[in-house]
Design a protein around this motif. Structure first.
Motif, PDB file in Angstrom:
ATOM      1  N   ARG A  47       0.707  -1.182  -0.032  1.00 47.55           N
ATOM      2  CA  ARG A  47       0.097  -0.216   0.118  1.00 47.55           C
ATOM      3  C   ARG A  47       0.830   1.118   0.004  1.00 47.55           C
ATOM      4  N   PHE A  48       0.741   2.054  -0.924  1.00 53.81           N
ATOM      5  CA  PHE A  48       1.519   3.493  -0.983  1.00 53.81           C
ATOM      6  C   PHE A  48       0.763   4.350  -0.695  1.00 53.81           C
ATOM      7  N   THR A  49       1.166   5.247   0.479  1.00 51.80           N
ATOM      8  CA  THR A  49       0.609   6.372   0.756  1.00 51.80           C
ATOM      9  C   THR A  49       1.515   7.609   0.731  1.00 51.80           C
ATOM     10  N   PRO A  50       1.264   8.835  -0.210  1.00 47.78           N
ATOM     11  CA  PRO A  50       1.947   9.752  -0.402  1.00 47.78           C
ATOM     12  C   PRO A  50       2.228  10.553   0.999  1.00 47.78           C
ATOM     13  N   GLN A  51       3.697  11.052   1.038  1.00 44.56           N
ATOM     14  CA  GLN A  51       3.957  11.669   2.050  1.00 44.56           C
ATOM     15  C   GLN A  51       4.531  12.935   1.716  1.00 44.56           C
ATOM     16  N   GLY A  52       3.926  13.974   1.100  1.00 48.17           N
ATOM     17  CA  GLY A  52       4.147  14.997   0.324  1.00 48.17           C
ATOM     18  C   GLY A  52       4.446  14.789  -1.066  1.00 48.17           C
ATOM     19  N   ASP A  53       5.287  15.605  -1.821  1.00 50.18           N
ATOM     20  CA  ASP A  53       5.487  15.652  -3.181  1.00 50.18           C
ATOM     21  C   ASP A  53       6.564  14.504  -3.380  1.00 50.18           C
ATOM     22  N   ASP A  54       7.614  14.506  -2.450  1.00 47.61           N
ATOM     23  CA  ASP A  54       8.806  13.724  -2.817  1.00 47.61           C
ATOM     24  C   ASP A  54       9.023  12.361  -1.804  1.00 47.61           C
ATOM     25  N   ALA A  55       7.997  11.543  -1.373  1.00 47.03           N
ATOM     26  CA  ALA A  55       8.092  10.472  -0.889  1.00 47.03           C
ATOM     27  C   ALA A  55       6.945   9.787  -0.609  1.00 47.03           C
ATOM     28  N   TYR A  56       6.804   8.323  -0.595  1.00 43.93           N
ATOM     29  CA  TYR A  56       5.700   7.683  -0.255  1.00 43.93           C
ATOM     30  C   TYR A  56       5.994   6.708   0.984  1.00 43.93           C
ATOM     31  N   ARG A  57       5.120   6.481   1.874  1.00 45.20           N
ATOM     32  CA  ARG A  57       5.094   5.472   2.841  1.00 45.20           C
ATOM     33  C   ARG A  57       4.646   4.312   2.271  1.00 45.20           C
ATOM     34  N   VAL A  58       5.479   3.356   2.114  1.00 44.21           N
ATOM     35  CA  VAL A  58       5.120   1.940   1.502  1.00 44.21           C
ATOM     36  C   VAL A  58       4.992   0.940   2.467  1.00 44.21           C
ATOM     37  N   THR A  59       3.924   0.042   2.717  1.00 43.21           N
ATOM     38  CA  THR A  59       3.723  -1.060   3.833  1.00 43.21           C
ATOM     39  C   THR A  59       3.612  -2.317   2.944  1.00 43.21           C
ATOM     40  N   TYR A  60       4.623  -3.149   3.071  1.00 42.41           N
ATOM     41  CA  TYR A  60       4.500  -4.425   2.211  1.00 42.41           C
ATOM     42  C   TYR A  60       3.962  -5.391   3.315  1.00 42.41           C
ATOM     43  N   ARG A  61       3.360  -6.437   2.540  1.00 41.16           N
ATOM     44  CA  ARG A  61       2.902  -7.534   3.453  1.00 41.16           C
ATOM     45  C   ARG A  61       3.134  -8.700   2.447  1.00 41.16           C
ATOM     46  N   GLY A  62       3.663  -9.795   3.041  1.00 41.37           N
ATOM     47  CA  GLY A  62       3.862 -10.882   2.225  1.00 41.37           C
ATOM     48  C   GLY A  62       4.114 -12.106   3.179  1.00 41.37           C
ATOM     49  N   ARG A  63       4.476 -13.224   2.637  1.00 35.06           N
ATOM     50  CA  ARG A  63       4.718 -14.486   3.062  1.00 35.06           C
ATOM     51  C   ARG A  63       6.088 -15.198   2.648  1.00 35.06           C
ATOM     52  N   PHE A  64       7.019 -15.602   3.699  1.00 34.33           N
ATOM     53  CA  PHE A  64       8.186 -16.385   3.586  1.00 34.33           C
ATOM     54  C   PHE A  64       8.074 -17.747   3.932  1.00 34.33           C
ATOM     55  N   ALA A  65       8.669 -18.674   3.132  1.00 34.75           N
ATOM     56  CA  ALA A  65       8.638 -19.937   3.383  1.00 34.75           C
ATOM     57  C   ALA A  65       7.209 -20.574   3.135  1.00 34.75           C
ATOM     58  N   LYS A  66       6.247 -19.900   2.586  1.00 39.32           N
ATOM     59  CA  LYS A  66       4.630 -20.368   2.365  1.00 39.32           C
ATOM     60  C   LYS A  66       3.892 -20.176   3.310  1.00 39.32           C
ATOM     61  N   VAL A  67       4.370 -20.156   4.609  1.00 38.35           N
ATOM     62  CA  VAL A  67       3.632 -19.836   6.033  1.00 38.35           C
ATOM     63  C   VAL A  67       3.779 -18.762   6.696  1.00 38.35           C
ATOM     64  N   ILE A  68       5.155 -17.990   6.620  1.00 40.42           N
ATOM     65  CA  ILE A  68       5.533 -17.237   7.544  1.00 40.42           C
ATOM     66  C   ILE A  68       5.204 -15.868   7.086  1.00 40.42           C
ATOM     67  N   PRO A  69       3.989 -15.230   7.746  1.00 41.32           N
ATOM     68  CA  PRO A  69       4.003 -13.661   7.265  1.00 41.32           C
ATOM     69  C   PRO A  69       4.906 -12.696   7.498  1.00 41.32           C
ATOM     70  N   PHE A  70       4.989 -11.494   6.632  1.00 39.47           N
ATOM     71  CA  PHE A  70       5.789 -10.455   7.293  1.00 39.47           C
ATOM     72  C   PHE A  70       5.341  -9.240   6.920  1.00 39.47           C
ATOM     73  N   ARG A  71       5.581  -8.157   7.508  1.00 42.92           N
ATOM     74  CA  ARG A  71       5.078  -6.893   7.492  1.00 42.92           C
ATOM     75  C   ARG A  71       6.365  -6.092   7.471  1.00 42.92           C
ATOM     76  N   TYR A  72       6.402  -5.040   6.598  1.00 44.51           N
ATOM     77  CA  TYR A  72       7.475  -4.240   6.599  1.00 44.51           C
ATOM     78  C   TYR A  72       7.029  -2.675   6.057  1.00 44.51           C
ATOM     79  N   SER A  73       7.394  -1.609   6.732  1.00 45.77           N
ATOM     80  CA  SER A  73       7.029  -0.383   6.136  1.00 45.77           C
ATOM     81  C   SER A  73       8.339   0.243   6.093  1.00 45.77           C
ATOM     82  N   THR A  74       8.382   1.323   5.079  1.00 42.86           N
ATOM     83  CA  THR A  74       9.441   2.123   4.762  1.00 42.86           C
ATOM     84  C   THR A  74       8.988   3.268   4.255  1.00 42.86           C
ATOM     85  N   THR A  75       9.937   4.408   4.024  1.00 39.28           N
ATOM     86  CA  THR A  75       9.500   5.699   3.272  1.00 39.28           C
ATOM     87  C   THR A  75      10.369   5.642   2.143  1.00 39.28           C
TER      88      THR A  75
END
Length: 128
Positions: A47-75
């Protein structure tokens, strides 16, 4: 030189001036991630959320090894724009895992990124 100025002033613009505007990236994206280091892969959503004109807050969600969920956010900072493309870059320290770096080329429908850290590298491939 006068001919060039006359053509420019008369309304005929160089091709670069007619380039597509940078796309809006806000919202949901889906795809997969893959590790080039070990071949692991899995689903990925963002999910991309604008942070002004020059950045986006991006939150990633996924799975590792088919069963281990992860969530990672970064600008992700906008480091370039032009002809329908946005270039993004992010860097985030992850403690004992080292610094996680991501660079991406994004259009209105594609997000193609590379990532690397101390022990891994790979790609994020997302589509709208």
């Amino acid at each position: 030189m006068r001919l060039f100025l006359a053509v420019f002033v008369s309304g005929v613009l160089p091709a670069a001036a007619l380039a597509q505007p940078a796309p809006e990236l806000s919202g949901k994206w889906s795809g997969y991630w893959v590790s080039d280091a070990n071949g692991h892969t899995g689903p990925l959503h963002a999910r991309f959320t604008p942070q002004g004109d020059d950045a986006y807050r991006v939150t990633y969600r996924g799975r590792f090894a088919k069963v281990i969920p992860f969530r990672y956010s970064t600008t992700m900072d906008v480091v370039g724009r032009g002809d329908g493309v946005v270039l993004l870059s992010a860097e985030k320290p992850l403690g004992p895992f080292g610094t996680f770096r991501t660079t991406a080329v994004v259009t209105g429908t594609t997000f193609d990124a590379t990532f690397n850290s101390r022990r891994d590298s790979g790609r994020f491939v997302l589509r709208r």
